[in-house]
Design an enzyme around this catalytic site. Structure first.
Site, PDB file in Angstrom:
ATOM      1  N   HIS A  45       0.863  -1.180   0.040  1.00  0.00           N
ATOM      2  CA  HIS A  45      -0.106  -0.451  -0.055  1.00  0.00           C
ATOM      3  C   HIS A  45       0.648   0.956  -0.093  1.00  0.00           C
ATOM      4  O   HIS A  45       1.768   1.646   1.226  1.00  0.00           O
ATOM      5  CB  HIS A  45      -0.978   0.141   1.042  1.00  0.00           C
ATOM      6  N   TYR A  94     -10.026   5.285   7.208  1.00  0.00           N
ATOM      7  CA  TYR A  94      -9.800   5.372   8.647  1.00  0.00           C
ATOM      8  C   TYR A  94     -11.792   6.059   9.046  1.00  0.00           C
ATOM      9  O   TYR A  94     -11.483   7.737   8.403  1.00  0.00           O
ATOM     10  CB  TYR A  94      -9.046   5.729   9.622  1.00  0.00           C
ATOM     11  N   PRO A 108      -4.436  -0.943  18.459  1.00  0.00           N
ATOM     12  CA  PRO A 108      -4.264  -1.468  17.148  1.00  0.00           C
ATOM     13  C   PRO A 108      -4.048  -0.081  15.676  1.00  0.00           C
ATOM     14  O   PRO A 108      -3.758   0.098  14.955  1.00  0.00           O
ATOM     15  CB  PRO A 108      -5.155  -2.281  16.692  1.00  0.00           C
ATOM     16  N   LYS A 117       1.419  -0.266  15.070  1.00  0.00           N
ATOM     17  CA  LYS A 117       2.333  -0.147  15.911  1.00  0.00           C
ATOM     18  C   LYS A 117       2.793  -1.565  16.220  1.00  0.00           C
ATOM     19  O   LYS A 117       4.240  -1.840  16.422  1.00  0.00           O
ATOM     20  CB  LYS A 117       2.695   1.056  15.959  1.00  0.00           C
ATOM     21  N   TYR A 165       3.202   6.768  10.417  1.00  0.00           N
ATOM     22  CA  TYR A 165       2.599   5.362   9.821  1.00  0.00           C
ATOM     23  C   TYR A 165       3.053   4.620   9.347  1.00  0.00           C
ATOM     24  O   TYR A 165       3.721   3.320   9.058  1.00  0.00           O
ATOM     25  CB  TYR A 165       1.445   6.053   9.151  1.00  0.00           C
TER      26      TYR A 165
END
Length: 393
Positions: free
Chosen positions: A76, A204, A296, A300, A388
């Site tokens: 991704h 998200y 979550p 990480k 991220y």
């Protein structure tokens, strides 16, 4: 009648942290044994995270456990943030030159198990009553019971990779350890389904009804989450109720296009931030969830376990190859510096995306302002991207 043996490093826990550490140590010629209280099937049955940073992928490649990941994993380049009924894409690759890979933790564990088996290394599953001893001396040991027979491993070092509820951290005197914790007032209800993902990248969702996340394990298996009260039980959530609630939290396009189906697995996970310091106690070292837990939201947990065992394996290699304790002496501080940055990022993502029951309209408007700033500012989206995709080891 007890039985004993010696190895250089005794590893407690056969999750990804322990297995990866074992393979890294083996690649450096360091003899190690893994002890696990559960069966292999139980370990493989744990449904966990599925997003890997480039650093984690590199470590799996380094130990020869990355082939299937590269065949089946989904690379991704970005993520989508949804709020106010619209989606906004963050191009992480453009900002950082890095990507993330979607590949289930269960698959990582299986690949590492197979690599360990192929190397002929010792793993003891269904090891009962595992206990570390004398780690504050130069002669640590680990005792356990297998098939009713007591065993003991004498070793140079112990690696506690046995998770949040494991015996390693619990064996440390309370006066020698400091814990920092934030328990969040909600959980994630997660559903795994044999359905194609609604979007090629993660979504998200910040919504007045609560957070939602659209992710996947493959091109035909999806993983969806909705924020729920901590006292909810999975029995209260039929598949129909879950899909209805998820759709209400998505933007219209996603709600219209989502493919629903029977759940393969359904569970509720509480969210917490937790760090125990230090990560070294004499000749015992903690790694992964044994030392820290992150919500979550920032993806990480598994990646922090990988960076921990990278630092620890390098320190142990230095000890045996160069007769230097410098890496071991610096392990805790080095690992914790990266851990706390990930704890901060995960807390920030969680704070920005979830509905907090004790906070009102002001907090909700701040969240929207934060998200709006994120998607409209190159600097802000680059900062999110950098964290991220994973800070350097």
């Amino acid at each position: 009648m007890g039985r004993s043996r010696y190895c250089e490093v005794a590893i407690i826990g056969a999750g990804p942290a322990g297995l990866l550490l074992g393979q890294l140590l083996h690649s450096f010629g360091i003899d190690n044994v893994i002890l696990e209280r559960q069966t292999p099937d139980y370990v493989l049955g744990r449904i966990r995270a599925g997003l890997l940073e480039e650093g984690t992928v590199s470590l799996l490649d380094q130990v020869g456990a990355g082939a299937r990941l590269h065949q089946e994993g989904l690379v991704h380049h970005g993520v989508e943030l949804a709020f106010g009924g619209a989606r906004h894409r963050i191009d992480m690759h453009a900002a950082t030159g890095k990507t993330v890979t979607i590949y289930g933790q269960t698959e990582v564990t299986l690949d590492l198990m197979n690599a360990r088996k192929a190397a002929g290394l010792t793993s003891v599953y269904s090891a009962a009553d595992v206990k570390p001893h004398d780690f504050d001396t130069d002669h640590p040991r680990v005792s356990y019971v297998k098939d009713g027979v007591a065993h003991e491993i004498a070793c140079d070092f112990i690696a506690g990779c046995d998770g949040f509820h494991g015996v390693s951290r619990a064996s440390v005197p309370a006066s020698a350890i400091t814990s920092y914790e934030r328990v969040y007032p909600f959980g994630w209800l997660g559903v795994l389904s044999e359905t194609p993902p609604v979007s090629p990248e993660l979504i998200y969702n910040n919504h007045e009804r609560g957070f939602a996340l659209c992710t996947m394990r493959s091109t035909h298996r999806s993983r969806y989450y909705v924020q729920c009260p901590l006292d909810d039980h999975v029995d209260q959530w039929s598949d129909e109720r879950f899909w209805d609630e998820l759709k209400r939290r998505l933007d219209q396009k996603a709600a219209d296009e989502i493919v629903t189906g029977p759940s393969i697995e359904k569970s509720i996970a509480p969210l917490r931030s937790f760090v125990a310091e230090p990560m070294r106690f004499g000749r015992m070292f903690l790694a992964g969830d044994a030392s820290h837990i992150v919500p979550p939201t920032g993806a990480k947990g598994l990646n922090l376990a990988a960076s921990d065992v990278h630092y620890l394996s390098q320190a142990l290699r230095e000890f045996y190859d160069e007769k230097s304790s410098a890496g071991l002496d610096g392990y805790s501080a080095k690992a914790l510096a990266r851990v706390w940055k990930a704890v901060r990022f995960s807390w920030w993502m969680t704070s920005m995306l979830h509905k907090f029951p004790d906070e009102g309209d002001f907090a909700a408007r701040i969240q929207i302002a934060e998200l709006d700033y994120l998607v409209s500012s190159k600097a802000a989206s680059a900062s999110l991207s950098e964290n991220y995709v994973g800070l350097p080891f």
